[in-house]
Design an enzyme around this catalytic site. Structure first.
Site, PDB file in Angstrom:
ATOM      1  CE  LYS A  53       4.234   0.290  -6.116  1.00 16.91           C
ATOM      2  NZ  LYS A  53       4.140  -0.912  -6.972  1.00 16.91           N
ATOM      3  CB  SER A 128       7.773  -1.653  -8.107  1.00 18.13           C
ATOM      4  OG  SER A 128       6.367  -1.806  -8.266  1.00 18.13           O
ATOM      5  CB  SER A 152       5.086  -4.799  -8.379  1.00 18.87           C
ATOM      6  OG  SER A 152       6.008  -4.640  -9.423  1.00 18.87           O
TER       7      SER A 152
END
Length: 453
Positions: A53, A128, A152
Site C-alpha cells: 500500500k 482505503s 480499511s
C-alpha cells in the site's frame, strides 16, 4: 493467480518469470489498482512479489499516500514490515492505489484517480486499501499489504471478495507506516485465501524496538498451527445488523446456520449502539489526523507551492494545493474538536467512551471466543454513490469497533448478492488471538467453498 503458499516454493528463475507476468498484466489492466507498473519502481529485492500500500515506506521508492502533497517524496528507509518480508523470502513489488492518506472507504479520493472493482468495474473496490484488494481479487497480485484504521483492510476485502486481516494493535510494527490515526492504525494482509493470510501475517508480525507501541511478543506461527477442527463459542450482536441490506442480512443468517451445523455454539450479546461508535471513532481519528498531517507543509519534503511571498503563504498554498477535499475536511474537524472550549466536550468525552467500549468487548470475551458480524452494510456500490460524507462514514459501522478496542478482526467472503458481488462477514477475537480468527475462518472457508469467478 498463483497463491502465496504456492509461490513460496518457486525457484528464483520462476519468480522472475512471475514478476514479469504480473508487470505485463498491470500494464494491460484498466483497474488502476497499482499506482504504476511495478518495474517502474526500480529493482526489487529477491523473493515472492507482494503488493504494498502506498503509505508503507519502501527505501528508494516514491511513497505518496496517494496525495499531491507528497509528490516526489522518496522513502529513505524500509518500514519494518518490508524488512520482515525480506527475511521470509518475500519482497515489495509495486505500490497500490488508496484513498488519500487512508481517509476514505471507496478509493475515490486518490490523486492518481479511482480504482475499479474487478467484480464490476462500475463499482468501488472499497477503501482505503482499495488498490490492494482490487489487485488481489483481479489476479494482479499474489498477495498485498494494507493498513486498517477503521476497516480499511476488511471493507475492501469484503467488496472485492478477498480475505483481509487486521491484527491486534501492537502485533505488527507500524514503523515506516505514514500515520493517519496512530492509536488505530495497523498493517495487515489482504490475500486470496485464509492460508495465505496466515502465512503473510506470520511473516510481518513480531516485536520491533523501533515502534514504541509494539507488543513484546515473538513472531506468530499461525500457519503451522492452523486447525479446522476446533469449535468455538461465538457471540452475535443482533441489534447491530438492523442497518444492513436485505442481501447482507440473508448472507449473515445463512453463515450463522453453517457455523451452527459445523458445531460452533452461537450466543446473543448486547453492547453500545454502533452509531455511537461511529461518532467516537471519527472524533478521535480526525483529531489525531490533524496532528499527524501538520508535518506536511511544503518545507521539508514533498510538494512546495511556487511564487510565494512569505512563510505563511508557503504553508497556506502548499497545504491548500496538496491536500484533497476529504483530507482538508478531516483536518479542520480534527482541529475543531481539539480547540479550546471544545476539547472536553468532544475529544475527552470520546476517549472516555472509547474506554467503555473496550470494557464492553472485554466483558463479552470473558464468556465467548469470538464475535461474528457483517463487514459492511451493503455489497460494493456504484461510484459517486454517497450523497454526503456522513453516508460514507456510516459504511464503517461494523468495522470500527475492532479499531477502537485494538482487537484483531478478519473479513472472509461468504456469499454473493443477486448481482454476483461478494459479501464478506467478520470475526473479531480477543487481543492477540489471531489464531482463533484464522482457525474458524479456515474451517468456514473450506465448508462454504465459495466460487466468485
Amino acid at each position: 493467480m498463483i497463491t502465496l503458499k504456492q509461490a513460496l516454493s518457486l525457484s528464483q528463475d520462476e519468480l522472475e518469470t512471475l514478476k514479469n507476468e504480473i508487470d505485463a498484466k498491470v500494464r494491460a489492466s484498466d483497474l488502476n489498482a497499482y499506482i504504476k507498473a511495478p518495474s517502474l519502481n526500480g529493482a526489487s529485492a529477491k523473493g515472492v512479489p507482494i503488493l504494498i500500500k502506498d503509505n508503507i515506506s519502501v527505501k528508494g521508492w516514491e511513497v505518496t499516500c496517494s496525495s499531491k502533497i507528497l509528490e516526489g517524496y522518496v522513502a529513505p528507509y524500509h518500514a519494518s514490515v518490508i524488512e520482515n518480508l525480506h527475511q521470509n523470502s518475500m519482497a515489495g513489488f509495486g505500490l497500490s492505489n488508496m484513498d488519500e492518506f487512508a481517509m476514505g472507504s471507496t478509493t475515490e479520493s486518490s490523486c492518481y484517480g479511482i480504482t475499479k472493482n474487478p467484480r464490476d468495474k462500475n463499482r468501488v473496490p472499497g477503501g482505503s486499501s482499495g488498490g490492494s484488494a482490487a489487485a488481489v481479487a483481479g489476479g494482479l497480485a499474489v498477495a498485498a499489504l494494507g493498513s486498517d484504521t477503521g476497516g480499511s483492510i476488511r471493507q475492501p476485502a469484503s467488496y472485492c471478495g478477498c480475505v483481509g486481516l487486521k491484527p491486534t494493535y501492537g502485533r505488527v510494527s507500524r514503523y515506516g507506516l505514514i500515520a493517519y490515526c496512530s492509536s488505530f492504525d495497523q498493517i495487515g494482509p489482504i490475500t486470496q485465501n485464509v492460508e495465505d493470510a496466515s502465512i503473510l501475517f506470520d511473516a510481518i508480525s513480531g516485536h520491533d524496538n523501533k515502534d514504541s507501541t509494539s507488543a513484546n511478543l515473538k513472531p506468530t506461527q499461525t500457519f503451522k498451527n492452523l486447525n479446522r477442527d476446533k469449535r468455538f463459542k461465538i457471540a452475535i450482536l443482533r441489534d447491530h445488523i438492523k442497518d444492513a441490506s436485505n442481501e447482507v442480512q440473508l448472507a449473515y443468517e445463512n453463515t450463522l446456520k453453517a457455523l451452527k451445523e459445523m458445531g460452533h455454539e452461537i450466543v446473543e450479546k448486547k453492547m453500545l449502539d454502533s452509531h455511537y461508535q461511529i461518532s467516537i471513532y471519527y472524533i478521535i481519528s480526525m483529531a489525531e489526523a490533524s496532528s499527524n498531517l501538520a508535518r506536511f507543509d511544503g518545507v521539508r519534503y514533498g510538494r512546495r507551492a511556487q511564487n510565494i511571498k512569505d512563510l505563511k503563504e508557503l504553508y497556506l498554498k502548499s497545504r491548500s494545493e496538496g491536500f484533497g477535499d476529504e483530507v482538508k475536511r478531516r483536518i479542520m474537524l480534527g482541529n475543531f474538536v481539539l480547540s479550546s472550549g471544545y476539547y472536553d466536550a468532544y475529544y475527552l468525552k470520546a476517549q472516555q467512551m472509547r474506554l467503555i467500549i473496550k470494557e464492553q468487548y472485554n466483558k463479552i470475551f470473558e464468556e465467548v471466543d469470538l464475535i461474528f458480524t457483517p463487514v459492511a452494510p451493503t455489497s460494493a456500490h456504484l461510484f459517486n454513490y454517497h450523497a454526503s460524507p456522513l453516508e460514507m462514514y456510516l459504511s464503517d459501522i461494523y468495522t470500527i469497533g475492532a479499531n477502537l478496542s485494538g482487537l484483531p478482526a478478519l473479513s472472509l467472503p461468504v456469499a454473493k448478492d443477486p448481482l454476483g458481488l461478494p459479501i464478506g462477514m467478520q470475526f473479531i477475537a480477543k487481543a492477540f488471538d489471531e489464531q482463533s480468527l484464522l482457525d474458524v475462518s479456515y474451517a468456514l472457508e473450506q465448508e462454504l467453498d465459495l466460487k466468485l469467478d
